[in-house]
Design a protein around this motif. Structure first.
Motif, PDB file in Angstrom:
ATOM      1  N   ASN A 742       0.810  -1.219   0.000  1.00  0.00           N
ATOM      2  CA  ASN A 742       0.000   0.000   0.000  1.00  0.00           C
ATOM      3  C   ASN A 742       0.844   1.270   0.000  1.00  0.00           C
ATOM      4  OD1 ASN A 742      -2.370  -1.469  -0.049  1.00  0.00           O
ATOM      5  ND2 ASN A 742      -2.621  -1.455   2.189  1.00  0.00           N
ATOM      6  N   ARG A 743       2.056   1.212   0.623  1.00  0.00           N
ATOM      7  CA  ARG A 743       2.906   2.412   0.669  1.00  0.00           C
ATOM      8  C   ARG A 743       3.732   2.586  -0.586  1.00  0.00           C
ATOM      9  NH1 ARG A 743       3.575   1.448   6.351  1.00  0.00           N
ATOM     10  NH2 ARG A 743       5.387   0.153   5.951  1.00  0.00           N
ATOM     11  N   SER A 762      -8.571  -9.942   0.603  1.00  0.00           N
ATOM     12  CA  SER A 762      -9.683  -9.230  -0.021  1.00  0.00           C
ATOM     13  C   SER A 762      -9.181  -8.023  -0.811  1.00  0.00           C
ATOM     14  CB  SER A 762     -10.658  -8.759   1.047  1.00  0.00           C
ATOM     15  OG  SER A 762     -10.035  -7.776   1.869  1.00  0.00           O
ATOM     16  N   VAL A 763     -10.068  -7.597  -1.719  1.00  0.00           N
ATOM     17  CA  VAL A 763      -9.746  -6.400  -2.512  1.00  0.00           C
ATOM     18  C   VAL A 763      -9.685  -5.166  -1.610  1.00  0.00           C
ATOM     19  CG1 VAL A 763     -10.582  -4.875  -4.348  1.00  0.00           C
ATOM     20  CG2 VAL A 763     -10.751  -7.361  -4.599  1.00  0.00           C
ATOM     21  N   GLN A 764     -10.574  -5.145  -0.646  1.00  0.00           N
ATOM     22  CA  GLN A 764     -10.590  -3.991   0.263  1.00  0.00           C
ATOM     23  C   GLN A 764      -9.275  -3.846   1.005  1.00  0.00           C
ATOM     24  OE1 GLN A 764     -13.736  -4.151   3.109  1.00  0.00           O
ATOM     25  NE2 GLN A 764     -13.280  -2.126   3.975  1.00  0.00           N
ATOM     26  N   PRO A 768      -5.591   0.453  -1.424  1.00  0.00           N
ATOM     27  CA  PRO A 768      -4.600   1.486  -1.750  1.00  0.00           C
ATOM     28  C   PRO A 768      -3.584   1.026  -2.785  1.00  0.00           C
ATOM     29  CG  PRO A 768      -4.917   1.354   0.622  1.00  0.00           C
ATOM     30  CD  PRO A 768      -5.641   0.165   0.036  1.00  0.00           C
ATOM     31  N   PHE A 769      -3.129  -0.257  -2.659  1.00  0.00           N
ATOM     32  CA  PHE A 769      -2.166  -0.771  -3.631  1.00  0.00           C
ATOM     33  C   PHE A 769      -2.765  -0.807  -5.023  1.00  0.00           C
ATOM     34  CE2 PHE A 769      -0.993  -4.671  -5.967  1.00  0.00           C
ATOM     35  CZ  PHE A 769       0.280  -4.294  -6.368  1.00  0.00           C
ATOM     36  N   LEU A 770      -4.010  -1.340  -5.127  1.00  0.00           N
ATOM     37  CA  LEU A 770      -4.643  -1.473  -6.434  1.00  0.00           C
ATOM     38  C   LEU A 770      -4.900  -0.104  -7.060  1.00  0.00           C
ATOM     39  CD1 LEU A 770      -7.136  -4.369  -5.604  1.00  0.00           C
ATOM     40  CD2 LEU A 770      -5.011  -4.516  -6.926  1.00  0.00           C
ATOM     41  N   MET A 771      -5.350   0.841  -6.233  1.00  0.00           N
ATOM     42  CA  MET A 771      -5.589   2.194  -6.763  1.00  0.00           C
ATOM     43  C   MET A 771      -4.282   2.837  -7.238  1.00  0.00           C
ATOM     44  SD  MET A 771      -8.348   3.664  -4.024  1.00  0.00           S
ATOM     45  CE  MET A 771      -8.252   5.312  -4.728  1.00  0.00           C
TER      46      MET A 771
END
Length: 860
Positions: A742-743, A762-764, A768-771
């Motif tokens: 995520n960072r 999970s996607v949730q 942050p990583f996926l976005m």
């Protein structure tokens, strides 16, 4: 009023010599021309005497009068006035209202019998306007009422020039050029007989006392004014001098610069024209004549003739100075300028200023004394010599002769008063400090600076150090003995340094720090010595005291090597290896010096980097041993070690790894494995041994500095793989893996990461990583699209330019000539340049430049 002896009254013609036993014979008038003295009497005789002046060394001059002859004029009236016209060899004699011309030598009337009749009184024009050297201009007051007449008088004839009428009856007259200064019945006036313009001066009552009108200089007159004032007036009708206050009953006046002399019934008074003060009074009764003749002042009674002999101005000035009357002496000296040759006056005036300066100095009037010393260009050694022992023993100075003052030294001047002596010394300090950089000091700067140093040292003055650290001319021998006498050892060291004796200076300062001698001038003297050695160019001196400064303080002492000026460092005057060898006994200093080489100077030498790392490591181990397990927080030294291991690529990695075996320093081991490219091993230590996930992320960042993006991506993928292939602490590592993704979403290949992740995430959790990955992917795609669009636009522009070049037609015929060889074209093959020029193909091959342009052509 303060008196001064300006004149001495001496007899010139005794009564017996003039008239013998004749009781009724009285002197009526006097004339003097050079050595010739003429006396007119009431019995119509004119006497001719020859004056001989005899100077007396110890007093005023004396005069002897020798009678030459006497002549009766043939009248029964007194001789009223006599005036000599030496250019004509004539004596003008006024008797019975008639002016006769007689020979100056034999007193015989001129054969022509020329005379001026009807004259009540007359005056000669001493500033003539006719320009004829063989005549004199005479102005008479005519017996005709209210009339003035101007005459030209030659050797044997007279000629009237002008007749002027006045508003009132004139009583006295003086002439200067075209200007008449007249005393009328009720006032004085200036009249220009050339233009006819008159100007009133001031009122005067002639019934109370007789008027006085006397020409005293070019276009200036002296008049007897109301209230007992001697008034000065110019031909412009103004006064440029203040009036003098003389007697109400004055009957005669004369001028002998700078004095105005007045005669009354009982006294002769002398006033200064410079300050208007009365300077002298001489008792003189029954006087009725006072006149000046070319600087000689004659006064007469009815029975005798006397001369006022002036004392020399220099004698008068010296008398004033001896009486401490400085201002009067200076005024008189300035006034004497007009009577003394320029060079002689300058010498005299400078000496007077110097004498006046010492008088003011003795009275502790230091500001006045300073200005007088400066104006008089005093040899400042005259002043220094008053102070015992201030002049260097080698000085060749001797005091002025005759002396400028009466004092042997300062003790006599102050009569032993310590407070006065201190004031005098403070003044000399100030004065010497001001003049040392001026022309006054030229030729004897050594004497001035040495004296100033002695004064500063004796008074414990702060300026002593300022003097010694700037350009100075202090004599070493005298100054050193004086500084040692007053225990100014630090200052003595500065003196040695200024005289290129640095070894003596440093040794003296070292003695102060060691307590061998006492001097509290500087509390930071040790630091001063270090700084001095830092900038010292003498290598031997630096090495000689290197151990001493290091023994006092390793951290400060090492600065003699670490803070040397850059230009000296570039000369490599000190070999680092020699310095390191010297510092082996001083571990703290050695660390500081190696830091200087590695961090400050950035020397790229493996030996220095490895040595510094080893020293850091040894200190860390010592600290850990002394801490005895109290805490595992990184010390300052450990931080330095880690930064060195991270940033340097020159130390011996394997050597340091061996030293780290079993030392319990996992972070340092990880850095070293990273330097060997063993990133997985390094990250394993950070993750599993230290469980420092932040340090693991930092590792990936600093290891990839300056590397290409794939290398950084590889490091982050390696760290992620370690997190995902966890053992018992799987939960903590899973959290670390999620945080890592995520960072640093942009550091990963998203497609590859998705294949590595467990299916249970999970996607949730990874939002942050996926976005971030999507945003990075879209950004990259759009960036490529922009670049592609720009490339297409550029290509379109080039295509358009090419079409424009191809679009214009070219005509070729057998009449067209090649622009290089000037021959016609025989076949339809050619080369065309951008400017439209056509050439043969073979001409273009041999000639690669445009015949009409300096740039190469383009074939079409």
């Amino acid at each position: 009023m303060m008196s001064i002896k300006a004149f001495t009254l001496v007899s010139a013609v005794e009564r017996e010599l003039l008239m013998g036993d004749k009781e009724r014979v009285n002197i009526e008038c006097v004339e003097c021309c050079g050595r010739d003295l003429y006396v007119g009497t009431n019995d119509c005789f004119v006497y001719h005497f020859l004056l001989e002046e005899r100077p007396v060394p110890a007093g005023p001059a004396t005069f002897t009068a020798t009678k030459q002859l006497q002549r009766h004029l043939g009248f029964k009236k007194p001789v009223n006035e006599l005036r000599a016209a030496s250019a004509l060899n004539r004596l003008l004699v006024l008797c019975d209202n008639s002016i006769s011309l007689v020979n100056m030598l034999n007193l015989e009337p001129v054969p022509s019998g020329a005379r001026i009749k009807g004259a009540a009184t007359f005056a000669l024009n001493e500033n003539p306007v006719s320009g004829d050297p063989f005549c004199v201009e005479v102005c008479i007051i005519s017996v005709k009422r209210r009339t003035i007449q101007m005459f030209l008088v030659y050797e044997d004839r007279v000629q009237i020039v002008k007749e002027v009428s006045t508003a009132e009856q004139p009583l006295a007259v003086a002439v200067d050029g075209h200007f008449l200064c007249l005393a009328l019945t009720t006032q004085y006036i200036i009249h220009n007989y050339s233009t006819g313009v008159s100007q009133d001066l001031f009122p005067y009552c002639s019934e109370e006392r007789p008027p006085i009108v006397k020409r005293i200089g070019r276009q200036e007159f002296l008049l007897a004014g109301p209230g007992g004032l001697g008034m000065f007036a110019t031909v412009a009708g103004i006064s440029q001098r203040a009036p003098v206050h003389w007697s109400e009953n004055v009957i005669g006046a004369a001028v002998s610069f700078p004095y105005v002399i007045a005669l009354d019934d009982e006294f002769i008074t002398v006033h200064s024209m410079l300050d208007q003060q009365q300077k002298q009074t001489l008792p003189f009764k029954e006087g009725h004549i006072l006149q000046d003749f070319e600087g000689r002042v004659i006064v007469a009674t009815s029975k005798g003739v006397y001369i006022l002999v002036p004392l020399p101005l220099e004698k008068q000035i010296q008398d004033l100075l001896a009486s401490r009357r400085v201002e009067e002496a200076l005024v008189l000296a300035k006034g004497a300028r007009r009577n003394i040759p320029k060079e002689k006056f300058q010498v005299m005036y400078r000496r007077i200023l110097q004498q006046a300066g010492f008088i003011q100095f003795a009275q502790l009037q230091f500001l006045e004394a300073k200005e007088l010393f400066r104006s008089g260009q005093l040899d400042v050694r005259e002043l220094i010599s008053l102070y015992p022992f201030l002049l260097p023993t080698s000085s060749s100075f001797t005091r002025s002769h005759p002396p400028l003052h009466e004092y042997a030294d300062l003790n006599q001047l102050t009569q032993g008063d310590q407070e006065k002596m201190a004031k005098c010394k403070r003044f000399l300090m100030s004065y010497l400090n001001e003049v040392r950089s001026t022309e006054v000091a030229n030729g004897y700067k050594e004497d001035i600076d040495t004296a100033l140093l002695k004064l500063y040292a004796e008074a414990d003055h702060d300026s002593l150090l300022d003097l010694l650290v700037t350009e100075n001319f202090c004599l070493l021998t005298d100054s050193a003995a004086w500084l040692e006498k007053h225990k100014k050892y630090f200052a003595l060291g500065l003196l040695y340094h200024y005289n290129n004796q640095d070894a003596a200076a440093v040794q003296l300062w070292v003695n102060i720090v060691n307590g061998d001698v006492q001097d509290s001038t500087r509390s930071d003297l040790y630091e001063y010595i270090v700084d001095f050695l830092t900038y010292c160019l003498d290598e031997e001196l630096v090495w000689a005291y290197a151990d001493w400064v290091l023994q006092k303080s390793e951290e400060v002492g090492v600065q003699v090597f670490t803070k040397r000026p850059l230009d000296e460092q570039q000369k490599n005057s000190f070999n680092p290896d020699d310095i390191i060898h010297c510092l082996k006994k001083y571990p703290k200093a050695l660390v500081k010096y190696l830091e200087h080489l590695v961090i400050d100077k950035r020397l790229q030498k493996e030996e220095y980097h490895t040595h510094l790392a080893v020293l850091y490591l040894e200190e860390v181990l010592q600290q850990r041993a002394s801490a005895s397990g109290k805490g595992a927080e990184a010390t300052e030294t450990q931080g330095k070690l880690r930064r060195l291991l991270q940033k340097s690529d020159l130390y011996r990695v394997h050597f340091l790894l061996e030293r780290l075996q079993g030392a319990g320093l996992p972070m340092e081991s990880a850095i070293l494995h990273g330097k060997l490219g063993e990133h997985e091993k390094a990250l394993h230590i950070l993750v599993h041994e230290l469980q420092d996930f932040a340090a693991a992320e930092d590792y990936c960042l600093w290891c990839s500095e300056g590397q290409d993006p794939p290398h950084r991506q590889h490091l982050f993928h390696t760290l992620l793989a370690i997190y995902l292939h966890a053992g018992p602490t799987a939960h903590e590592l899973a959290v670390a893996a999620v945080d890592l993704l995520n960072r640093h979403a942009t550091e990963f290949d998203a497609a590859q990461v998705l294949q590595m992740l467990p299916d249970t995430w999970s996607v949730q959790l990874l939002c942050p990583f996926l976005m971030g990955a999507m945003r990075d992917s879209i950004h990259a795609r759009r960036t490529m699209q922009v670049a592609l669009g720009l490339a297409r636009s550029e290509n379109l522009i080039y295509t358009y330019d090419k079409m424009m070049l191809k679009g214009s037609s070219t005509r070729l015929s057998d009449k067209k000539l090649c622009q290089i060889c000037q021959n016609p074209f025989c076949e339809p093959v050619f080369v065309r340049y951008p400017n439209g020029g056509l050439v043969h193909t073979h001409c273009a091959a041999s000639r690669h430049t445009n015949p009409s342009s300096s740039s190469p052509g383009t074939r079409t």
